[in-house]
Design an enzyme around this catalytic site. Structure first.
Site, PDB file in Angstrom:
ATOM      1  N   ARG A 177      28.400   1.969  16.281  1.00 32.73           N
ATOM      2  CA  ARG A 177      28.186   0.643  15.693  1.00 32.73           C
ATOM      3  C   ARG A 177      26.764   0.506  15.175  1.00 32.73           C
ATOM      4  O   ARG A 177      25.856   1.235  15.586  1.00 32.73           O
ATOM      5  CB  ARG A 177      28.475  -0.483  16.682  1.00 32.73           C
ATOM      6  CG  ARG A 177      27.617  -0.466  17.946  1.00 32.73           C
ATOM      7  CD  ARG A 177      26.489  -1.480  17.936  1.00 32.73           C
ATOM      8  NE  ARG A 177      25.597  -1.302  19.072  1.00 32.73           N
ATOM      9  CZ  ARG A 177      24.488  -0.599  19.029  1.00 32.73           C
ATOM     10  NH1 ARG A 177      24.123   0.027  17.914  1.00 32.73           N
ATOM     11  NH2 ARG A 177      23.709  -0.472  20.081  1.00 32.73           N
ATOM     12  N   HIS A 226      18.597  -6.526  22.331  1.00 31.01           N
ATOM     13  CA  HIS A 226      18.169  -6.681  23.726  1.00 31.01           C
ATOM     14  C   HIS A 226      18.438  -8.089  24.250  1.00 31.01           C
ATOM     15  O   HIS A 226      17.614  -8.658  24.983  1.00 31.01           O
ATOM     16  CB  HIS A 226      16.675  -6.330  23.889  1.00 31.01           C
ATOM     17  CG  HIS A 226      16.412  -4.860  23.737  1.00 31.01           C
ATOM     18  ND1 HIS A 226      16.607  -3.966  24.766  1.00 31.01           N
ATOM     19  CD2 HIS A 226      16.014  -4.126  22.664  1.00 31.01           C
ATOM     20  CE1 HIS A 226      16.308  -2.741  24.338  1.00 31.01           C
ATOM     21  NE2 HIS A 226      15.968  -2.809  23.059  1.00 31.01           N
ATOM     22  N   ASP A 283      22.051  -8.900  24.792  1.00 31.59           N
ATOM     23  CA  ASP A 283      23.414  -8.880  25.366  1.00 31.59           C
ATOM     24  C   ASP A 283      23.373  -8.861  26.884  1.00 31.59           C
ATOM     25  O   ASP A 283      24.198  -9.488  27.549  1.00 31.59           O
ATOM     26  CB  ASP A 283      24.264  -7.716  24.807  1.00 31.59           C
ATOM     27  CG  ASP A 283      23.684  -6.332  25.047  1.00 31.59           C
ATOM     28  OD1 ASP A 283      22.486  -6.214  25.394  1.00 31.59           O
ATOM     29  OD2 ASP A 283      24.438  -5.339  24.904  1.00 31.59           O
ATOM     30  N   GLY A 292      20.391   4.730  18.378  1.00 30.33           N
ATOM     31  CA  GLY A 292      20.687   3.297  18.292  1.00 30.33           C
ATOM     32  C   GLY A 292      22.024   2.983  17.665  1.00 30.33           C
ATOM     33  O   GLY A 292      22.301   1.832  17.321  1.00 30.33           O
ATOM     34  N   ASP A 315      27.969  -2.711  22.897  1.00 33.67           N
ATOM     35  CA  ASP A 315      28.476  -1.489  22.256  1.00 33.67           C
ATOM     36  C   ASP A 315      29.963  -1.314  22.526  1.00 33.67           C
ATOM     37  O   ASP A 315      30.755  -1.011  21.624  1.00 33.67           O
ATOM     38  CB  ASP A 315      27.735  -0.259  22.790  1.00 33.67           C
ATOM     39  CG  ASP A 315      26.228  -0.399  22.672  1.00 33.67           C
ATOM     40  OD1 ASP A 315      25.787  -1.333  21.983  1.00 33.67           O
ATOM     41  OD2 ASP A 315      25.508   0.419  23.254  1.00 33.67           O
ATOM     42  N   ASN A 320      16.388   9.212  24.331  1.00 34.75           N
ATOM     43  CA  ASN A 320      17.554   9.113  25.208  1.00 34.75           C
ATOM     44  C   ASN A 320      17.268   8.048  26.275  1.00 34.75           C
ATOM     45  O   ASN A 320      16.338   8.185  27.061  1.00 34.75           O
ATOM     46  CB  ASN A 320      17.846  10.474  25.867  1.00 34.75           C
ATOM     47  CG  ASN A 320      19.083  10.394  26.755  1.00 34.75           C
ATOM     48  OD1 ASN A 320      19.106   9.661  27.742  1.00 34.75           O
ATOM     49  ND2 ASN A 320      20.105  11.138  26.406  1.00 34.75           N
ATOM     50  N   LYS A 321      18.083   6.991  26.257  1.00 36.94           N
ATOM     51  CA  LYS A 321      17.836   5.840  27.148  1.00 36.94           C
ATOM     52  C   LYS A 321      17.850   6.236  28.620  1.00 36.94           C
ATOM     53  O   LYS A 321      17.051   5.758  29.404  1.00 36.94           O
ATOM     54  CB  LYS A 321      18.936   4.783  26.977  1.00 36.94           C
ATOM     55  CG  LYS A 321      18.882   3.983  25.711  1.00 36.94           C
ATOM     56  CD  LYS A 321      19.828   2.806  25.774  1.00 36.94           C
ATOM     57  CE  LYS A 321      21.290   3.167  25.980  1.00 36.94           C
ATOM     58  NZ  LYS A 321      21.905   3.938  24.928  1.00 36.94           N
TER      59      LYS A 321
HETATM   60  P1  ADP Z   1      22.827   6.253  21.913  1.00 34.35           P
HETATM   61  O1  ADP Z   1      21.695   5.323  21.625  1.00 34.35           O
HETATM   62  O2  ADP Z   1      23.322   6.958  20.698  1.00 34.35           O
HETATM   63  O3  ADP Z   1      23.908   5.637  22.721  1.00 34.35           O
HETATM   64  P2  ADP Z   1      21.826   7.691  24.290  1.00 34.35           P
HETATM   65  O4  ADP Z   1      20.461   8.267  24.302  1.00 34.35           O
HETATM   66  O5  ADP Z   1      22.100   6.545  25.181  1.00 34.35           O
HETATM   67  O6  ADP Z   1      22.184   7.436  22.780  1.00 34.35           O
HETATM   68  O7  ADP Z   1      22.894   8.845  24.678  1.00 34.35           O
HETATM   69  C1  ADP Z   1      22.968  10.033  23.925  1.00 34.35           C
HETATM   70  C2  ADP Z   1      23.677  11.084  24.752  1.00 34.35           C
HETATM   71  O8  ADP Z   1      25.113  10.893  24.650  1.00 34.35           O
HETATM   72  C3  ADP Z   1      23.453  12.503  24.235  1.00 34.35           C
HETATM   73  O9  ADP Z   1      22.243  13.055  24.729  1.00 34.35           O
HETATM   74  C4  ADP Z   1      24.680  13.230  24.796  1.00 34.35           C
HETATM   75  O10 ADP Z   1      24.509  13.558  26.154  1.00 34.35           O
HETATM   76  C5  ADP Z   1      25.766  12.156  24.681  1.00 34.35           C
HETATM   77  N1  ADP Z   1      26.499  12.346  23.403  1.00 34.35           N
HETATM   78  C6  ADP Z   1      26.410  11.638  22.259  1.00 34.35           C
HETATM   79  N2  ADP Z   1      27.233  12.142  21.296  1.00 34.35           N
HETATM   80  C7  ADP Z   1      27.866  13.197  21.849  1.00 34.35           C
HETATM   81  C8  ADP Z   1      28.841  14.148  21.395  1.00 34.35           C
HETATM   82  N3  ADP Z   1      29.319  14.128  20.142  1.00 34.35           N
HETATM   83  N4  ADP Z   1      29.263  15.091  22.261  1.00 34.35           N
HETATM   84  C9  ADP Z   1      28.767  15.141  23.524  1.00 34.35           C
HETATM   85  N5  ADP Z   1      27.863  14.284  24.014  1.00 34.35           N
HETATM   86  C10 ADP Z   1      27.399  13.325  23.198  1.00 34.35           C
HETATM   87  P1  NG1 Z   2      22.042   1.648  22.136  1.00 34.41           P
HETATM   88  O1  NG1 Z   2      21.583   1.362  20.798  1.00 34.41           O
HETATM   89  O2  NG1 Z   2      23.429   2.220  22.160  1.00 34.41           O
HETATM   90  O3  NG1 Z   2      21.065   2.447  22.903  1.00 34.41           O
HETATM   91  C1  NG1 Z   2      21.490  -0.322  23.955  1.00 34.41           C
HETATM   92  C2  NG1 Z   2      22.458  -0.959  24.955  1.00 34.41           C
HETATM   93  C3  NG1 Z   2      23.075  -2.243  24.389  1.00 34.41           C
HETATM   94  C4  NG1 Z   2      21.993  -3.199  23.899  1.00 34.41           C
HETATM   95  C5  NG1 Z   2      21.050  -2.445  22.929  1.00 34.41           C
HETATM   96  C6  NG1 Z   2      19.873  -3.286  22.487  1.00 34.41           C
HETATM   97  C7  NG1 Z   2      23.769   0.455  26.466  1.00 34.41           C
HETATM   98  C8  NG1 Z   2      24.942   1.333  26.622  1.00 34.41           C
HETATM   99  N1  NG1 Z   2      23.551  -0.037  25.254  1.00 34.41           N
HETATM  100  O4  NG1 Z   2      22.215   0.170  22.861  1.00 34.41           O
HETATM  101  O5  NG1 Z   2      23.871  -2.873  25.388  1.00 34.41           O
HETATM  102  O6  NG1 Z   2      21.291  -3.776  24.966  1.00 34.41           O
HETATM  103  O7  NG1 Z   2      20.515  -1.259  23.533  1.00 34.41           O
HETATM  104  O8  NG1 Z   2      20.289  -4.418  21.824  1.00 34.41           O
HETATM  105  O9  NG1 Z   2      23.054   0.219  27.427  1.00 34.41           O
END
Ligand code: ADP
Ligand code: NG1
Length: 479
Positions: free
Chosen positions: A44, A51, A53, A154, A203, A247-248
């Protein structure tokens, strides 16, 4: 088809589209048998409402075309066996047990296991078997994952993976029909917290509630719901990657902001005699929306009176404990709603936060950003002409970025430069989207500026795409 349920589409592995046929073939080559079904969950882009939700305030995202696809069949030995099309980056996993010791940063399969665990725990806890999700016996599964959402950018790749894993698990164990979208979205949001990030539900909500061609206002209170927002007809949205990622779950940035804003809510509550313990006894934490409602105010009024409640200084943990007259353990219980997983995460935040918790700025961002979402919704509903509406919305997007940068401090140099670049190339408004500290910018421009915007973007090395609101999660049943 009932729109409350996740749609189920029948496909034939030979006559489906190219990506589904290829996935079916990969599955068969890997597991030596046919997949039973495929789930699709999109990423999405959030147009505005960052920040907020996790404080119960409404947000305005759209699903994108990039997605996670997972082909699934039962594993008769009771194992969970996971393969990924990017096999170098995301190694195979095949284990009997789902007990996982989370490591930092988590491996990709931990995200899958979060979804699996969320569903199986729900199924097993539902002893009376009378809800929409009933008790069933656990099964093993084989899953082949293909993803096209840029990770840590993001655009919600992690939530798409967790949600696709949860949907796969539920579909395998209980059947794919009549899965209620809002119910599974909420379950996926709580499942993802096993990974450690104490995020909100945006999300997962848009992943399930999105419809083709529409951005959605997602509301969390009084219960999860979505409504279509008609954007100006001439509005075009581009998503541009700034070049850096975060990576969060591997850092403290995200949870620190959750911690700071929940403490801000506690301090406002204490100053106004709102009892935070009442929320905790319901296994809830007190949100900035909860205190606003308790005080009978709106976001604008909260922003205006914030300085009466919170000092505009950097707080240390000791300052906070003194202000609230509690000890550290009580603070941890209050900010986590007594969830043991969250308590552990916030302990790490405390040991890494130093003395610079900026409660005032963070809370001000939340109330002002929540108000901007309402203003965008209201602008979309007025009779103004499309160009005028787009200008007003874009101005609010610009304000949102400045607030993320200066008050919430979740931007970074590359994101700020990308926002400036988009504005230089003709966008009316641009802002970071998602969690920030890297990742993507969303830019709004009129259709008439698309050609020159694209011409300029082609001179850049940055990856970008024009974002079209896409369909939410789907299940393809393979005949
Ligand atoms: P986002 O902001 O995109 O949600 P995060 O940093 O929270 O990112 O999480 C990203 C992690 O999700 C990656 O490091 C990986 O571990 C996992 N991930 C994302 N896409 C894939 C994929 N296509 N296949 C396997 N793992 C994935
Ligand atoms: P992304 O962009 O997927 O890291 C995160 C949080 C959302 C929201 C946004 C900021 C998760 C899984 N996702 O999104 O809930 O707080 O940051 O608006 O924690």
């Amino acid at each position: 088809m009932d729109s409350n349920y996740v749609p189920v589409i029948r496909i034939n592995e030979k006559n489906s589209n190219e990506s589904l046929s290829k996935l079916c073939e990969n599955f068969k080559n890997t597991f030596g048998r046919k997949a039973s079904f495929i789930v699709r969950v999109p990423g999405r882009v959030n147009l505005i409402g960052e920040h907020i939700d996790y404080h119960g305030f409404s947000v305005l995202p759209m699903a994108i075309e990039s997605d996670i696809l997972i082909a699934v069949s039962e594993n008769k030995e009771g194992k969970i066996c996971l393969e990924n099309s990017e096999s170098e980056k995301y190694k195979s996993y095949c284990e009997q047990s789902t007990d996982f010791n989370l490591i930092t940063p988590p491996s990709w399969f931990h995200y899958f296991l979060c979804g699996f665990r969320g569903i199986t725990e729900k199924l097993h806890s539902n002893n009376q078997c009378n809800g929409t999700i009933e008790c069933v016996t656990s099964k093993g599964l084989n899953a082949f994952v293909v993803g096209s959402i840029p990770p840590s950018s993001g655009l919600s790749s992690s939530s798409a993976l967790v949600s696709a894993a949860a949907l796969s698990t539920l579909c395998l164990m209980k059947g794919c029909d009549k899965i209620v979208k809002a119910e599974i979205a909420e379950l996926c949001a709580s499942s993802e917290r096993y990974i450690g990030t104490q995020g909100g539900g945006m999300d997962q909500a848009i992943a399930f509630l999105a419809t083709n061609g529409s951005a959605k206002l997602i509301e969390f209170e009084p219960s999860l719901s979505s409504s279509t927002v008609i954007l100006p007809r001439n509005a075009v949205f581009y998503v541009i990657h700034c070049g850096s990622t975060l990576n969060k779950a591997a850092t403290h940035h995200f949870n620190t902001r959750v911690f700071e804003t929940r403490i801000a809510a506690l301090i406002i509550a204490k100053k106004n005699n709102v009892i935070a313990g009442d929320y905790v006894s319901n296994k809830k934490y007190l949100s900035l929306r909860d205190v606003m409602v308790a005080l009978g105010k709106n976001c604008e009024q909260m922003s205006a009176s914030l300085k009466e409640y919170i000092q505009q200084k950097d707080y240390s943990i000791d300052d906070i404990l003194q202000e609230l007259s509690i000890n550290e353990q009580s603070l941890l219980e209050l900010v986590s709603g007594c969830s043991q997983d969250a308590i552990e995460k916030f302990k790490h935040v405390i040991s890494n936060s130093g003395d610079s918790l900026r409660l005032f700025n963070r809370a001000l961002h939340v109330y002002e950003e929540a108000n901007r979402v309402l203003r965008v919704k209201n602008i979309c509903e007025t009779n103004a002409n499309d160009q005028e509406k787009l200008r007003l919305i874009a101005d609010l997007m610009n304000d949102s970025h400045l607030s993320c940068k200066n008050l919430y401090e979740c931007s970074c140099e590359q994101l700020d430069e990308t926002v400036e670049m988009a504005l230089r190339y003709g966008a009316f408004g641009a802002r970071l989207t998602g969690a920030g500290w890297g990742g993507c910018v969303v830019a709004a421009l009129p259709e008439s500026s698309v050609q020159s915007f694209e011409d300029n973007m082609k001179q850049q090395s940055k990856s970008y795409f024009r974002s079209k609101p896409s369909q939410g999660a789907l299940i393809y049943n393979i005949e």
